[in-house]
Design a protein around this motif. Sequence first.
Motif, PDB file in Angstrom:
ATOM      1  N   GLN A   1     -47.214 -60.639  33.775  1.00  0.00           N
ATOM      2  CA  GLN A   1     -46.051 -60.937  32.713  1.00  0.00           C
ATOM      3  C   GLN A   1     -46.503 -61.839  31.847  1.00  0.00           C
ATOM      4  N   VAL A   2     -45.878 -61.636  30.555  1.00  0.00           N
ATOM      5  CA  VAL A   2     -46.095 -62.565  29.242  1.00  0.00           C
ATOM      6  C   VAL A   2     -44.975 -63.153  28.881  1.00  0.00           C
ATOM      7  N   LEU A   3     -44.724 -64.545  29.074  1.00  0.00           N
ATOM      8  CA  LEU A   3     -43.698 -65.166  28.676  1.00  0.00           C
ATOM      9  C   LEU A   3     -43.540 -66.015  27.485  1.00  0.00           C
ATOM     10  N   THR A   4     -42.725 -65.953  26.334  1.00  0.00           N
ATOM     11  CA  THR A   4     -43.091 -66.569  25.240  1.00  0.00           C
ATOM     12  C   THR A   4     -41.543 -67.393  25.001  1.00  0.00           C
ATOM     13  N   SER A   5     -41.563 -68.418  25.075  1.00  0.00           N
ATOM     14  CA  SER A   5     -40.098 -69.428  24.966  1.00  0.00           C
ATOM     15  C   SER A   5     -40.132 -69.654  23.467  1.00  0.00           C
ATOM     16  N   ILE A   6     -39.238 -69.689  22.853  1.00  0.00           N
ATOM     17  CA  ILE A   6     -38.941 -69.989  21.295  1.00  0.00           C
ATOM     18  C   ILE A   6     -37.889 -71.026  21.095  1.00  0.00           C
ATOM     19  N   VAL A   7     -38.015 -72.164  20.277  1.00  0.00           N
ATOM     20  CA  VAL A   7     -37.060 -73.159  20.294  1.00  0.00           C
ATOM     21  C   VAL A   7     -36.719 -73.216  18.768  1.00  0.00           C
TER      22      VAL A   7
ATOM     23  N   GLY B   1     -49.800 -49.928  29.574  1.00  0.00           N
ATOM     24  CA  GLY B   1     -48.489 -49.698  29.061  1.00  0.00           C
ATOM     25  C   GLY B   1     -47.960 -50.980  29.023  1.00  0.00           C
ATOM     26  N   ILE B   2     -46.780 -51.289  28.386  1.00  0.00           N
ATOM     27  CA  ILE B   2     -46.003 -52.349  28.336  1.00  0.00           C
ATOM     28  C   ILE B   2     -44.413 -52.071  28.501  1.00  0.00           C
ATOM     29  N   ARG B   3     -43.709 -52.996  28.949  1.00  0.00           N
ATOM     30  CA  ARG B   3     -42.184 -53.125  28.891  1.00  0.00           C
ATOM     31  C   ARG B   3     -41.759 -54.152  28.489  1.00  0.00           C
ATOM     32  N   GLY B   4     -40.995 -54.332  27.071  1.00  0.00           N
ATOM     33  CA  GLY B   4     -40.737 -55.722  26.552  1.00  0.00           C
ATOM     34  C   GLY B   4     -41.096 -55.697  25.218  1.00  0.00           C
ATOM     35  N   SER B   5     -41.487 -56.930  24.625  1.00  0.00           N
ATOM     36  CA  SER B   5     -41.677 -56.968  23.269  1.00  0.00           C
ATOM     37  C   SER B   5     -43.297 -56.964  22.882  1.00  0.00           C
ATOM     38  N   HIS B   6     -43.723 -56.145  22.000  1.00  0.00           N
ATOM     39  CA  HIS B   6     -45.004 -56.151  21.492  1.00  0.00           C
ATOM     40  C   HIS B   6     -45.329 -57.744  20.745  1.00  0.00           C
ATOM     41  N   SER B   7     -44.316 -58.004  20.014  1.00  0.00           N
ATOM     42  CA  SER B   7     -44.445 -59.215  19.095  1.00  0.00           C
ATOM     43  C   SER B   7     -44.618 -60.435  20.181  1.00  0.00           C
ATOM     44  N   GLY B   8     -43.673 -60.237  21.122  1.00  0.00           N
ATOM     45  CA  GLY B   8     -43.682 -61.389  22.159  1.00  0.00           C
ATOM     46  C   GLY B   8     -44.901 -61.592  22.665  1.00  0.00           C
ATOM     47  N   ILE B   9     -45.488 -60.487  23.248  1.00  0.00           N
ATOM     48  CA  ILE B   9     -46.932 -60.565  23.739  1.00  0.00           C
ATOM     49  C   ILE B   9     -47.892 -61.098  22.961  1.00  0.00           C
ATOM     50  N   MET B  10     -47.516 -60.859  21.474  1.00  0.00           N
ATOM     51  CA  MET B  10     -48.648 -61.733  20.572  1.00  0.00           C
ATOM     52  C   MET B  10     -48.257 -63.158  20.454  1.00  0.00           C
ATOM     53  N   GLY B  11     -47.162 -63.523  20.644  1.00  0.00           N
ATOM     54  CA  GLY B  11     -46.857 -64.747  20.851  1.00  0.00           C
ATOM     55  C   GLY B  11     -45.564 -65.331  19.947  1.00  0.00           C
ATOM     56  N   LEU B  12     -44.648 -64.103  19.509  1.00  0.00           N
ATOM     57  CA  LEU B  12     -43.416 -64.551  18.909  1.00  0.00           C
ATOM     58  C   LEU B  12     -42.532 -63.285  18.919  1.00  0.00           C
TER      59      LEU B  12
ATOM     60  N   PRO C   1     -52.322 -68.507  14.079  1.00  0.00           N
ATOM     61  CA  PRO C   1     -52.339 -67.638  13.067  1.00  0.00           C
ATOM     62  C   PRO C   1     -51.478 -66.343  13.202  1.00  0.00           C
ATOM     63  N   ARG C   2     -51.477 -65.971  14.418  1.00  0.00           N
ATOM     64  CA  ARG C   2     -50.510 -64.774  14.669  1.00  0.00           C
ATOM     65  C   ARG C   2     -49.056 -65.075  14.570  1.00  0.00           C
ATOM     66  N   ARG C   3     -48.540 -66.218  15.014  1.00  0.00           N
ATOM     67  CA  ARG C   3     -47.082 -66.591  14.742  1.00  0.00           C
ATOM     68  C   ARG C   3     -46.920 -66.497  13.190  1.00  0.00           C
ATOM     69  N   ARG C   4     -47.889 -66.976  12.459  1.00  0.00           N
ATOM     70  CA  ARG C   4     -47.685 -67.093  10.906  1.00  0.00           C
ATOM     71  C   ARG C   4     -47.633 -65.512  10.422  1.00  0.00           C
ATOM     72  N   GLU C   5     -48.355 -64.713  10.937  1.00  0.00           N
ATOM     73  CA  GLU C   5     -48.318 -63.261  10.534  1.00  0.00           C
ATOM     74  C   GLU C   5     -46.978 -62.521  11.090  1.00  0.00           C
ATOM     75  N   LEU C   6     -46.611 -62.957  12.174  1.00  0.00           N
ATOM     76  CA  LEU C   6     -45.377 -62.317  12.677  1.00  0.00           C
ATOM     77  C   LEU C   6     -43.964 -62.949  11.815  1.00  0.00           C
ATOM     78  N   LEU C   7     -43.956 -64.034  11.371  1.00  0.00           N
ATOM     79  CA  LEU C   7     -43.165 -64.714  10.563  1.00  0.00           C
ATOM     80  C   LEU C   7     -43.113 -63.929   9.352  1.00  0.00           C
TER      81      LEU C   7
ATOM     82  N   TYR D   1     -56.778 -62.809  26.509  1.00  0.00           N
ATOM     83  CA  TYR D   1     -56.859 -61.652  25.975  1.00  0.00           C
ATOM     84  C   TYR D   1     -55.862 -61.541  24.938  1.00  0.00           C
ATOM     85  N   GLY D   2     -56.038 -60.796  23.713  1.00  0.00           N
ATOM     86  CA  GLY D   2     -55.089 -60.651  22.716  1.00  0.00           C
ATOM     87  C   GLY D   2     -54.777 -59.121  22.501  1.00  0.00           C
ATOM     88  N   ILE D   3     -53.643 -58.867  22.503  1.00  0.00           N
ATOM     89  CA  ILE D   3     -52.921 -57.375  22.518  1.00  0.00           C
ATOM     90  C   ILE D   3     -53.330 -56.848  21.286  1.00  0.00           C
TER      91      ILE D   3
END
Length: 206
Positions: free
Chosen positions: A118-124, A178-189, A15-21, A166-168
Amino acid sequence: MKNVNQKIYLASQSPRRRELLRQIGVDFDVLLLRSQTPRGPDVSEIALEHESPENYVARIASEKANFALQAMHSRKLPQRPILAADTTVTIDDKILGKPVDTADAMAMLRLLSGRTHQVLTSIVVIHQEKSQQITQTSEVVFQPLSEQMIHAYCVTAEPYDKAGSYGIQGSAAMFIEGIRGSHSGIMGLPLFETSKLLQQAGIRIL
């Protein structure tokens, strides 16, 4: 409302990816990937022996996208771009997936306590049989967590459908120094990278 030719398929149960889109104005239909079938999940998320977190997350995202492509063809659905993603948490080169139970969730949070992970999100995105992929990495710093904090969090429903337990976007945000990078990436997209790939596939953003 956007033209139907501007719709995509999202190959995700999240549902988080749907919200982000929706946040960036992307119109989509969901192609659900099943986690339980008589033959097992549509895409197994079990890591291969000696597989690195980077290779793991990229492989799972690619397998999700290709499964959705096959589903689009087999169901004779309208041809549209397909978006799939996978997110994993890693620390000390260890892959932390979704916890199997409370003990597993608590063990993961103890491992993350007071450290940087580290939180890694790969998108295709697959469009017209052409696949493009980006893997985005963010660093997250956790404060030291007491056993009381870990237990209190794990009696909620929040940790159990999320990599790393956990969910940010939820109450675990108070764990994060703190974070360094993408807040939305940590959420999943990661929306910056996602919008780039979708635009390359002909989808207008905003």
